[in-house]
Scaffold this motif. Structure first.
Motif, PDB file in Angstrom:
ATOM      1  N   LEU A 131      56.597  11.597  31.801  1.00 18.29           N
ATOM      2  CA  LEU A 131      57.463  12.470  31.015  1.00 18.29           C
ATOM      3  C   LEU A 131      58.838  11.870  30.764  1.00 18.29           C
ATOM      4  O   LEU A 131      59.256  11.715  29.621  1.00 18.29           O
ATOM      5  CB  LEU A 131      57.609  13.821  31.719  1.00 18.29           C
ATOM      6  CG  LEU A 131      56.319  14.599  31.908  1.00 18.29           C
ATOM      7  CD1 LEU A 131      56.562  15.827  32.745  1.00 18.29           C
ATOM      8  CD2 LEU A 131      55.728  14.968  30.574  1.00 18.29           C
ATOM      9  N   ILE A 132      59.542  11.541  31.817  1.00 13.90           N
ATOM     10  CA  ILE A 132      60.922  11.088  31.663  1.00 13.90           C
ATOM     11  C   ILE A 132      60.992   9.716  31.007  1.00 13.90           C
ATOM     12  O   ILE A 132      61.863   9.457  30.182  1.00 13.90           O
ATOM     13  CB  ILE A 132      61.645  11.124  33.023  1.00 13.90           C
ATOM     14  CG1 ILE A 132      61.759  12.582  33.473  1.00 13.90           C
ATOM     15  CG2 ILE A 132      63.019  10.477  32.934  1.00 13.90           C
ATOM     16  CD1 ILE A 132      62.293  12.764  34.863  1.00 13.90           C
ATOM     17  N   THR A 147      76.160   7.321  25.147  1.00 18.43           N
ATOM     18  CA  THR A 147      76.747   8.424  25.913  1.00 18.43           C
ATOM     19  C   THR A 147      75.673   9.417  26.337  1.00 18.43           C
ATOM     20  O   THR A 147      75.658   9.875  27.480  1.00 18.43           O
ATOM     21  CB  THR A 147      77.824   9.148  25.073  1.00 18.43           C
ATOM     22  OG1 THR A 147      78.777   8.177  24.624  1.00 18.43           O
ATOM     23  CG2 THR A 147      78.521  10.215  25.880  1.00 18.43           C
ATOM     24  N   LEU A 148      74.772   9.747  25.433  1.00 14.85           N
ATOM     25  CA  LEU A 148      73.679  10.657  25.752  1.00 14.85           C
ATOM     26  C   LEU A 148      72.787  10.057  26.835  1.00 14.85           C
ATOM     27  O   LEU A 148      72.357  10.761  27.757  1.00 14.85           O
ATOM     28  CB  LEU A 148      72.856  10.966  24.497  1.00 14.85           C
ATOM     29  CG  LEU A 148      71.625  11.852  24.701  1.00 14.85           C
ATOM     30  CD1 LEU A 148      72.035  13.232  25.205  1.00 14.85           C
ATOM     31  CD2 LEU A 148      70.837  11.959  23.408  1.00 14.85           C
ATOM     32  N   VAL A 154      72.743  10.678  34.583  1.00 14.70           N
ATOM     33  CA  VAL A 154      73.530  11.439  35.556  1.00 14.70           C
ATOM     34  C   VAL A 154      72.843  12.773  35.848  1.00 14.70           C
ATOM     35  O   VAL A 154      72.715  13.183  37.007  1.00 14.70           O
ATOM     36  CB  VAL A 154      74.981  11.649  35.048  1.00 14.70           C
ATOM     37  CG1 VAL A 154      75.722  12.668  35.895  1.00 14.70           C
ATOM     38  CG2 VAL A 154      75.726  10.318  35.044  1.00 14.70           C
ATOM     39  N   ALA A 155      72.374  13.460  34.809  1.00 12.25           N
ATOM     40  CA  ALA A 155      71.682  14.746  34.997  1.00 12.25           C
ATOM     41  C   ALA A 155      70.404  14.561  35.810  1.00 12.25           C
ATOM     42  O   ALA A 155      70.104  15.374  36.688  1.00 12.25           O
ATOM     43  CB  ALA A 155      71.372  15.373  33.645  1.00 12.25           C
ATOM     44  N   LEU A 156      69.669  13.494  35.550  1.00  8.79           N
ATOM     45  CA  LEU A 156      68.448  13.209  36.314  1.00  8.79           C
ATOM     46  C   LEU A 156      68.781  12.975  37.778  1.00  8.79           C
ATOM     47  O   LEU A 156      68.122  13.509  38.677  1.00  8.79           O
ATOM     48  CB  LEU A 156      67.725  12.000  35.733  1.00  8.79           C
ATOM     49  CG  LEU A 156      66.490  11.521  36.496  1.00  8.79           C
ATOM     50  CD1 LEU A 156      65.404  12.587  36.470  1.00  8.79           C
ATOM     51  CD2 LEU A 156      65.980  10.218  35.919  1.00  8.79           C
ATOM     52  N   LEU A 158      71.509  13.992  39.464  1.00  2.00           N
ATOM     53  CA  LEU A 158      71.980  15.241  40.065  1.00  2.00           C
ATOM     54  C   LEU A 158      70.823  16.215  40.318  1.00  2.00           C
ATOM     55  O   LEU A 158      70.780  16.883  41.351  1.00  2.00           O
ATOM     56  CB  LEU A 158      73.045  15.892  39.184  1.00  2.00           C
ATOM     57  CG  LEU A 158      74.392  15.173  39.125  1.00  2.00           C
ATOM     58  CD1 LEU A 158      75.308  15.856  38.118  1.00  2.00           C
ATOM     59  CD2 LEU A 158      75.034  15.105  40.487  1.00  2.00           C
ATOM     60  N   GLY A 159      69.900  16.295  39.387  1.00  2.00           N
ATOM     61  CA  GLY A 159      68.736  17.163  39.574  1.00  2.00           C
ATOM     62  C   GLY A 159      67.872  16.710  40.734  1.00  2.00           C
ATOM     63  O   GLY A 159      67.401  17.528  41.534  1.00  2.00           O
ATOM     64  N   SER A 160      67.667  15.415  40.853  1.00  2.00           N
ATOM     65  CA  SER A 160      66.884  14.878  41.974  1.00  2.00           C
ATOM     66  C   SER A 160      67.587  15.144  43.296  1.00  2.00           C
ATOM     67  O   SER A 160      66.945  15.513  44.285  1.00  2.00           O
ATOM     68  CB  SER A 160      66.672  13.375  41.798  1.00  2.00           C
ATOM     69  OG  SER A 160      65.930  13.113  40.644  1.00  2.00           O
ATOM     70  N   ALA A 161      68.898  14.976  43.317  1.00  2.58           N
ATOM     71  CA  ALA A 161      69.659  15.246  44.537  1.00  2.58           C
ATOM     72  C   ALA A 161      69.582  16.726  44.904  1.00  2.58           C
ATOM     73  O   ALA A 161      69.404  17.072  46.077  1.00  2.58           O
ATOM     74  CB  ALA A 161      71.113  14.815  44.351  1.00  2.58           C
ATOM     75  N   ALA A 162      69.690  17.597  43.914  1.00  2.00           N
ATOM     76  CA  ALA A 162      69.610  19.037  44.180  1.00  2.00           C
ATOM     77  C   ALA A 162      68.241  19.415  44.736  1.00  2.00           C
ATOM     78  O   ALA A 162      68.143  20.207  45.686  1.00  2.00           O
ATOM     79  CB  ALA A 162      69.894  19.826  42.899  1.00  2.00           C
TER      80      ALA A 162
END
Length: 170
Positions: A131-132, A147-148, A154-156, A158-162
């Motif tokens: 998927l990713i 930038t995107l 970064v979002a990936l 942070l999501g993995s860390a969460a």
């Protein structure tokens, strides 16, 4: 035209593999929950189940929508998504009543850990590879907008860390 057909075929394959992984994961989590007799084990599993089912459903729904399956196939995939965890819970309850499973024994804890790690490993592999990777490396928008791409990484992360932090309580 041929490239579009190949992309759609690949998306259908990814959707089906993703669904198989979700079914396996949901059944294992359901069996674990159904066999557990400890309230301290069941509470985090219910929270994890609700959280996971929401995002698994959104991910699968997005894949199915992009793949363009027929109504019957889409309905079947939705049905299977909705019944696999309850079927796993029922299977776990039956296994508990038949075997007298003791969820505090060392063998049981090892088995729960192995089954949980196998099912989560399947989902992590499919998410990252199927998927990713498609979105990150084969998307014209991502490749043209640095930038995107950075924000997505970064979002990936942070999501993995969460998710890893949430796993401490599950």
């Amino acid at each position: 035209r041929e490239a579009e057909e190949m992309a759609k075929l690949k998306q259908r394959l990814v959707s089906q593999v993703w669904k198989i992984g979700i079914i396996f994961h949901s059944v294992i989590i359901g069996v674990t929950m159904g066999m557990s007799q400890n309230v301290c084990t069941i509470r985090p599993l219910v929270a994890a189940l609700a959280f996971h089912q929401i995002f698994e459903g959104m991910g699968l729904g997005g894949c199915v929508a992009q793949a363009g399956f027929s109504f019957g196939t889409t309905a079947y995939m939705c049905f299977m998504f909705s019944v696999t965890t309850p079927m796993g819970i029922i299977l776990g309850m039956v296994l508990f009543s038949v075997t007298g499973y003791d969820d505090s024994s060392p063998k049981a804890l090892i088995m729960e850990g192995l089954l949980g790690s196998i099912s989560s490993g399947i989902l992590i592999y499919m998410a990252l590879v199927d998927l990713i990777a498609l979105d990150f490396f084969h998307s014209k928008l991502m490749n043209s907008n640095l930038t995107l791409k950075k924000a997505s990484f970064v979002a990936l992360t942070l999501g993995s860390a969460a998710m890893s932090i949430l796993a401490l309580w599950a």
